[in-house]
Design a protein around this motif. Structure first.
Motif, PDB file in Angstrom:
ATOM      1  N   LEU A  53       7.860   3.334   2.412  1.00  0.00           N
ATOM      2  CA  LEU A  53       6.755   3.945   1.676  1.00  0.00           C
ATOM      3  C   LEU A  53       6.777   5.464   1.714  1.00  0.00           C
ATOM      4  O   LEU A  53       6.288   6.116   0.778  1.00  0.00           O
ATOM      5  CB  LEU A  53       5.421   3.456   2.255  1.00  0.00           C
TER       6      LEU A  53
ATOM      7  N   SER B 250      -2.267   5.203   4.208  1.00  0.00           N
ATOM      8  CA  SER B 250      -1.250   4.250   3.743  1.00  0.00           C
ATOM      9  C   SER B 250      -1.185   3.055   4.672  1.00  0.00           C
ATOM     10  O   SER B 250      -1.303   3.178   5.889  1.00  0.00           O
ATOM     11  CB  SER B 250       0.117   4.923   3.627  1.00  0.00           C
TER      12      SER B 250
ATOM     13  N   TRP C 289       1.225  -1.916   1.544  1.00  0.00           N
ATOM     14  CA  TRP C 289       1.574  -1.265   0.278  1.00  0.00           C
ATOM     15  C   TRP C 289       3.037  -1.499  -0.081  1.00  0.00           C
ATOM     16  O   TRP C 289       3.425  -1.372  -1.241  1.00  0.00           O
ATOM     17  CB  TRP C 289       1.315   0.234   0.372  1.00  0.00           C
ATOM     18  N   MET C 290       3.844  -1.834   0.929  1.00  0.00           N
ATOM     19  CA  MET C 290       5.251  -2.103   0.636  1.00  0.00           C
ATOM     20  C   MET C 290       5.407  -3.287  -0.312  1.00  0.00           C
ATOM     21  O   MET C 290       6.443  -3.453  -0.958  1.00  0.00           O
ATOM     22  CB  MET C 290       6.016  -2.374   1.936  1.00  0.00           C
TER      23      MET C 290
END
Length: 287
Positions: free
Chosen positions: A194, A158, A162-163
């Motif tokens: 996340l 991650s 990705w936020m």
């Protein structure tokens, strides 16, 4: 053009954003999916941020501007724009980032077609001083698996970028409300946003669009804790929030037990490495 998708809300919390805000807004206004709203909250900027966004809002009614009467801090400002959102799907966008023109359409279709995911993400390109560096993530393994080992893989790969993917709105709201209530730090908070979604294997990924994330170093210099006491406090709170979140999930008992130990490693990698804290503490104790 995919206008059959539900309304997408885009939240832009701003502070002294005049240098790059035009590029970010232009990127959004070029999107192939056009059924969206842009919610801007200015956090008492001292430059020409408000004047610039007002010019854009005068030309496009999808842009809504709020001006905070006092600076409420960065994370509450991120929370504020989400609280104003009306869309089924929600996305944060920083003033200095941008994306491919098909970003909303691609990620929106991913959420629309798959109820097993709550967050859609894309390939990330980090940009520093004009140089672009693609982040090579094994996105294929982020799709379709629900095992505990796949949870660990997802947590490992991650990325904080990705936020800025596309969330189901209520999922994002639950996450940031929890952070604002239980995490009194700025450094590392993006990983906490996340964590509930990533650790539950509810992320879908597409390699058909890209998110460009500019690295300025401002967050590192402004928010990263410097002293061991501050670093320990950060790591302790981070671990606690993650642990409570996972224990409240529907994961099997053995998975919850294993996560108790894995989160020590995860916390060290996402906040401050424990070895670094120890080195700094020992250095400070030297006469």
């Amino acid at each position: 053009m995919s206008n059959e998708l539900p309304l997408i809300s885009i939240g832009m919390p701003l502070y002294n954003a005049e240098k790059h805000i035009r590029q970010s807004l232009d990127s959004l206004l070029r999107q192939t999916h056009t059924n969206f709203e842009i919610i801007i909250s200015d956090n008492c900027s001292t430059d020409d941020t408000v004047g610039i966004v007002q010019t854009y809002a005068a030309r496009d009614s999808r842009i809504k501007i709020f001006q905070q009467p006092k600076n409420i801090g960065p994370i509450p400002n991120f929370q504020f724009v989400l609280q104003q959102a009306r869309g089924d799907y929600f996305m944060w966008r920083s003033y200095d980032d941008w994306s491919d023109d098909n970003y909303l359409e691609t990620l929106g279709l991913l959420l629309d077609r798959d109820n097993s995911i709550d967050l859609a993400v894309a390939n990330i390109v980090k940009v520093k001083e004009g140089e672009e560096k693609p982040i090579q993530l094994d996105l294929a393994k982020a799709n379709g698996s629900t095992t505990f080992l796949s949870s660990l893989h997802m947590l490992k790969i991650s990325h904080p970028g990705w936020m800025y993917g596309l969330f189901r709105r209520q999922v994002a709201l639950n996450a940031i409300n929890d952070v604002v209530e239980n995490f009194p730090h700025v450094w590392g908070w993006d990983h906490l946003i996340l964590f509930p979604t990533v650790s539950r294997n509810r992320v879908g990924a597409s390699s058909e669009t890209r998110f460009f994330q500019r690295e300025t170093g401002i967050s590192h210099s402004r928010y990263r804790p410097k002293l061991p006491k501050e670093q320990v406090s950060l790591a302790t709170d981070f671990y606690r929030v993650c642990l409570i979140s996972y224990q409240e999930s529907d994961a099997p008992f053995l998975a919850k037990l294993a996560m108790v130990f894995y989160l020590l490693r995860y916390t060290s990698s996402k906040t401050e490495k424990f070895t670094r804290i120890l080195r700094i503490a020992l250095k400070l104790r030297k006469p």
